[in-house]
Write a protein that holds these residues in place. Structure first.
Motif, PDB file in Angstrom:
ATOM      1  N   GLY A 307       0.683  -1.336   0.143  1.00 53.66           N
ATOM      2  CA  GLY A 307      -0.075  -0.094   0.032  1.00 53.66           C
ATOM      3  C   GLY A 307       0.901   1.332  -0.027  1.00 53.66           C
ATOM      4  N   GLY A 308       1.672   1.421  -1.060  1.00 52.33           N
ATOM      5  CA  GLY A 308       2.488   2.609  -1.216  1.00 52.33           C
ATOM      6  C   GLY A 308       3.817   1.853  -0.739  1.00 52.33           C
ATOM      7  N   ALA A 309       4.650   2.834   0.010  1.00 54.85           N
ATOM      8  CA  ALA A 309       5.876   2.366   0.418  1.00 54.85           C
ATOM      9  C   ALA A 309       6.033   1.148   1.160  1.00 54.85           C
ATOM     10  N   ALA A 310       6.915   0.359   1.026  1.00 56.97           N
ATOM     11  CA  ALA A 310       6.934  -0.952   1.820  1.00 56.97           C
ATOM     12  C   ALA A 310       7.368  -0.420   3.189  1.00 56.97           C
ATOM     13  N   CYS A 311       8.367   0.527   3.600  1.00 59.33           N
ATOM     14  CA  CYS A 311       8.775   0.602   4.742  1.00 59.33           C
ATOM     15  C   CYS A 311       7.666   1.305   5.655  1.00 59.33           C
ATOM     16  N   SER A 312       6.821   2.055   5.039  1.00 56.50           N
ATOM     17  CA  SER A 312       5.591   2.650   5.999  1.00 56.50           C
ATOM     18  C   SER A 312       4.294   1.558   6.030  1.00 56.50           C
ATOM     19  N   SER A 313       4.395   0.474   5.533  1.00 58.15           N
ATOM     20  CA  SER A 313       3.251  -0.323   5.232  1.00 58.15           C
ATOM     21  C   SER A 313       2.705  -0.976   6.472  1.00 58.15           C
ATOM     22  N   HIS A 314       3.524  -0.743   7.779  1.00 54.18           N
ATOM     23  CA  HIS A 314       2.941  -0.961   9.134  1.00 54.18           C
ATOM     24  C   HIS A 314       2.015   0.175   9.811  1.00 54.18           C
ATOM     25  N   SER A 315       2.184   1.253   9.084  1.00 55.22           N
ATOM     26  CA  SER A 315       1.570   2.491   9.554  1.00 55.22           C
ATOM     27  C   SER A 315       0.145   2.593   8.950  1.00 55.22           C
ATOM     28  N   ALA A 316      -0.742   3.042   9.812  1.00 54.30           N
ATOM     29  CA  ALA A 316      -2.159   3.247   9.371  1.00 54.30           C
ATOM     30  C   ALA A 316      -2.252   4.813   8.820  1.00 54.30           C
ATOM     31  N   LEU A 317      -1.186   5.216   8.649  1.00 54.96           N
ATOM     32  CA  LEU A 317      -1.330   6.799   8.303  1.00 54.96           C
ATOM     33  C   LEU A 317      -1.553   6.786   6.861  1.00 54.96           C
ATOM     34  N   PRO A 318      -2.129   7.854   6.174  1.00 55.88           N
ATOM     35  CA  PRO A 318      -2.131   7.895   4.975  1.00 55.88           C
ATOM     36  C   PRO A 318      -0.986   8.211   4.341  1.00 55.88           C
ATOM     37  N   SER A 319      -0.779   7.950   2.800  1.00 56.42           N
ATOM     38  CA  SER A 319       0.515   7.965   2.432  1.00 56.42           C
ATOM     39  C   SER A 319       0.666   9.649   2.081  1.00 56.42           C
ATOM     40  N   HIS A 320       1.954  10.045   2.428  1.00 53.41           N
ATOM     41  CA  HIS A 320       2.254  11.327   2.454  1.00 53.41           C
ATOM     42  C   HIS A 320       2.636  11.740   0.703  1.00 53.41           C
ATOM     43  N   VAL A 321       2.772  10.953   0.051  1.00 52.11           N
ATOM     44  CA  VAL A 321       2.772  11.108  -1.470  1.00 52.11           C
ATOM     45  C   VAL A 321       1.433  11.245  -2.041  1.00 52.11           C
ATOM     46  N   MET A 322       0.458  10.477  -1.790  1.00 47.41           N
ATOM     47  CA  MET A 322      -0.982  10.905  -2.147  1.00 47.41           C
ATOM     48  C   MET A 322      -1.559  12.123  -1.642  1.00 47.41           C
ATOM     49  N   LEU A 323      -1.198  12.350  -0.091  1.00 51.04           N
ATOM     50  CA  LEU A 323      -1.808  13.760   0.047  1.00 51.04           C
ATOM     51  C   LEU A 323      -0.978  14.845  -0.506  1.00 51.04           C
ATOM     52  N   ALA A 324       0.043  14.641  -0.708  1.00 50.31           N
ATOM     53  CA  ALA A 324       1.086  15.821  -1.450  1.00 50.31           C
ATOM     54  C   ALA A 324       0.486  16.125  -3.064  1.00 50.31           C
ATOM     55  N   MET A 325      -0.238  15.007  -3.605  1.00 52.51           N
ATOM     56  CA  MET A 325      -0.965  14.998  -4.725  1.00 52.51           C
ATOM     57  C   MET A 325      -2.313  15.369  -4.729  1.00 52.51           C
ATOM     58  N   GLY A 326      -2.698  16.030  -3.363  1.00 49.03           N
ATOM     59  CA  GLY A 326      -3.951  16.466  -3.375  1.00 49.03           C
ATOM     60  C   GLY A 326      -5.153  15.537  -2.848  1.00 49.03           C
ATOM     61  N   ARG A 327      -4.901  14.282  -2.700  1.00 49.67           N
ATOM     62  CA  ARG A 327      -5.883  13.115  -2.501  1.00 49.67           C
ATOM     63  C   ARG A 327      -6.261  13.484  -0.997  1.00 49.67           C
ATOM     64  N   SER A 328      -7.494  13.068  -0.625  1.00 50.81           N
ATOM     65  CA  SER A 328      -8.184  12.977   0.530  1.00 50.81           C
ATOM     66  C   SER A 328      -7.415  12.052   1.478  1.00 50.81           C
ATOM     67  N   GLU A 329      -7.722  12.081   2.690  1.00 54.08           N
ATOM     68  CA  GLU A 329      -7.148  11.176   3.850  1.00 54.08           C
ATOM     69  C   GLU A 329      -7.455   9.867   3.557  1.00 54.08           C
ATOM     70  N   LYS A 330      -8.925   9.667   3.137  1.00 54.13           N
ATOM     71  CA  LYS A 330      -9.252   8.335   2.805  1.00 54.13           C
ATOM     72  C   LYS A 330      -8.779   7.605   1.535  1.00 54.13           C
ATOM     73  N   GLU A 331      -8.665   8.338   0.641  1.00 53.69           N
ATOM     74  CA  GLU A 331      -8.070   7.960  -0.679  1.00 53.69           C
ATOM     75  C   GLU A 331      -6.528   7.502  -0.353  1.00 53.69           C
ATOM     76  N   ALA A 332      -5.744   8.173   0.412  1.00 55.29           N
ATOM     77  CA  ALA A 332      -4.385   8.380   0.412  1.00 55.29           C
ATOM     78  C   ALA A 332      -4.082   7.042   1.451  1.00 55.29           C
ATOM     79  N   LYS A 333      -5.283   6.494   2.033  1.00 55.92           N
ATOM     80  CA  LYS A 333      -5.062   5.238   2.920  1.00 55.92           C
ATOM     81  C   LYS A 333      -5.317   3.989   1.982  1.00 55.92           C
ATOM     82  N   HIS A 334      -5.950   4.185   0.863  1.00 56.54           N
ATOM     83  CA  HIS A 334      -6.231   3.126   0.140  1.00 56.54           C
ATOM     84  C   HIS A 334      -5.555   2.695  -1.355  1.00 56.54           C
ATOM     85  N   GLY A 335      -4.393   3.274  -1.541  1.00 60.08           N
ATOM     86  CA  GLY A 335      -3.871   3.020  -2.471  1.00 60.08           C
ATOM     87  C   GLY A 335      -2.967   1.486  -2.633  1.00 60.08           C
ATOM     88  N   VAL A 336      -2.823   0.959  -3.777  1.00 60.17           N
ATOM     89  CA  VAL A 336      -2.368  -0.262  -3.755  1.00 60.17           C
ATOM     90  C   VAL A 336      -1.159  -0.096  -5.015  1.00 60.17           C
TER      91      VAL A 336
END
Ligand code: PLP
Length: 361
Positions: A307-336
């Motif tokens: 779900g994004g970077a492997a090194c942060s896959s244990h974290s429930a936080l949204p992806s900072h990359v998706m957030l920076a691209m303007g995605r909502s928190e929900k969307e930024a948690k659901h990327g594969v």
């Protein structure tokens, strides 16, 4: 098990392992020792350094071996050049977190909805005392390839050092990228060498302070006994990755396109493919209504993806990359993120789409 997570890590190549074996067992000297065993290890390191330098088109003395991409990134963002750093908002955590420790401070460079770092965005993030710009060559979550040529011109005009995390860029021409930058970071385990290997390449004339104090290793800039076998393996892997990169890239692109065609056919506008101007080996998808714990479901069904970077896959936080691209928190948690390697087969792609379809259903 179907493994489509080659951006997280790769297996060690047979050729790489064969080159390393003598230095793990019989030829085990410390390269800093002056006796015959040490000299033999030092020779291996020196040959590896020359091989890395040749693959990148730099001088061997511009190559500093590290314990991987994270160390190289930290070292660069904390210790290169003088003044503030301007750091893109989609950098790997090793750069973003490292930047927080830079004494002179840092500013963020925003990205477009497709994850691109435009030359204009770089210019507007510069302060009078900015001495370092950090823009990765290709993003590890979306595969977006950044316009380093234009960014390097901006930096050159202003006498600013450009550092690029090239950890995910082995399918690109690393000689060209290294030519554009004052420094680049590389990691072995993304290119079929062992984990815990990599390098920071710093051009002559660019100011570099040590991050790890200790012995006189690496021109007294990086203390620590060198990982001789790892360095030998890293050099073989890098040389091979660059020699075969067009073949690997074509293979990955064929399979990535097949994967995305099948995914589009199955999900239509219920899926979005993230990023623009992408590497051929990464496909990042966001599903409009992804079921909870999709990654765990895919894993149970035998498909290894991130779900994004492997090194942060244990974290429930949204992806900072998706957030920076303007995605909502929900969307930024659901990327594969699906990422393809030289061993990936068409059969695996078709099977992966089948598993994905069943899990989403
Ligand atoms: N930079 C990027 C873009 C990466 O993808 C990674 C690893 O995922 C790193 C840095 C860290 O490299 P390493 O795992 O060698 O510490």
């Amino acid at each position: 098990m179907i493994y489509l997570d080659y951006a997280a890590t790769t297996p060690v190549d047979g050729e790489v392992l064969d080159a390393m074996m003598p230095y793990l067992k019989d030829d085990f000297g410390n390269p800093d020792s002056t006796h015959a065993a040490g000299r033999s290890a030092a020779r291996a390191v020196s040959e590896a350094r020359a091989k890395v330098a040749e693959a990148l088109g730099v001088n061997p003395l511009e190559v500093y071996f590290t314990s991987g991409g994270t160390e190289a990134d930290n070292w660069a963002v904390r210790c290169l050049g003088t003044g503030r750093a301007a750091v893109s908002a989609v950098e790997h955590a090793a750069v973003l977190e490292g930047a927080k420790l830079r004494e002179e401070g840092f500013d963020l460079i925003p990205v477009s909805a497709g994850g691109l770092i435009t030359p204009e965005a770089v210019c507007s993030a510069l302060k009078p005392d900015t001495g370092l710009v950090c823009v990765m060559a290709a993003n590890n979550e979306t595969g977006t390839v950044e316009p380093l040529k234009e960014i390097s011109e901006i930096c050159k005009e202003r006498g600013i050092v450009l550092f690029s995390d090239c950890v995910q860029a082995s399918l690109l021409d690393l000689r060209e990228l290294t030519g554009l930058c004052g420094a680049v970071a590389l990691s072995g385990h993304k290119i079929y060498a062992p984990k815990g290997t990599g390098a920071l390449v710093v051009k002559k004339g660019v100011k570099l302070r040590p991050l790890i104090a200790g012995g006189e290793q690496e021109r007294a800039l990086r203390g620590g006994t060198l990982n001789v076998a790892g360095i030998v393996g890293f050099a073989v892997a890098l040389e091979r990755a660059q020699r075969e990169r067009q073949r690997y890239a074509a293979h990955c692109k064929t399979l990535r396109d097949l994967f995305e065609d099948k995914v589009k056919a199955a999900f239509g506008d219920r899926v979005r493919m993230d990023g623009e101007n992408r590497l051929p080996n990464i496909s990042h998808l966001t599903f409009v209504s992804a079921p909870d714990a999709l990654l765990a479901k895919l894993d149970l069904a035998g498909l290894c993806v991130s779900g994004g970077a492997a090194c942060s896959s244990h974290s429930a936080l949204p992806s900072h990359v998706m957030l920076a691209m303007g995605r909502s928190e929900k969307e930024a948690k659901h990327g594969v993120r699906f990422s393809f390697g030289k061993e990936t087969t068409e059969e695996e792609i078709l099977q992966a789409v089948k598993i994905l379809t069943e899990c989403i259903k």
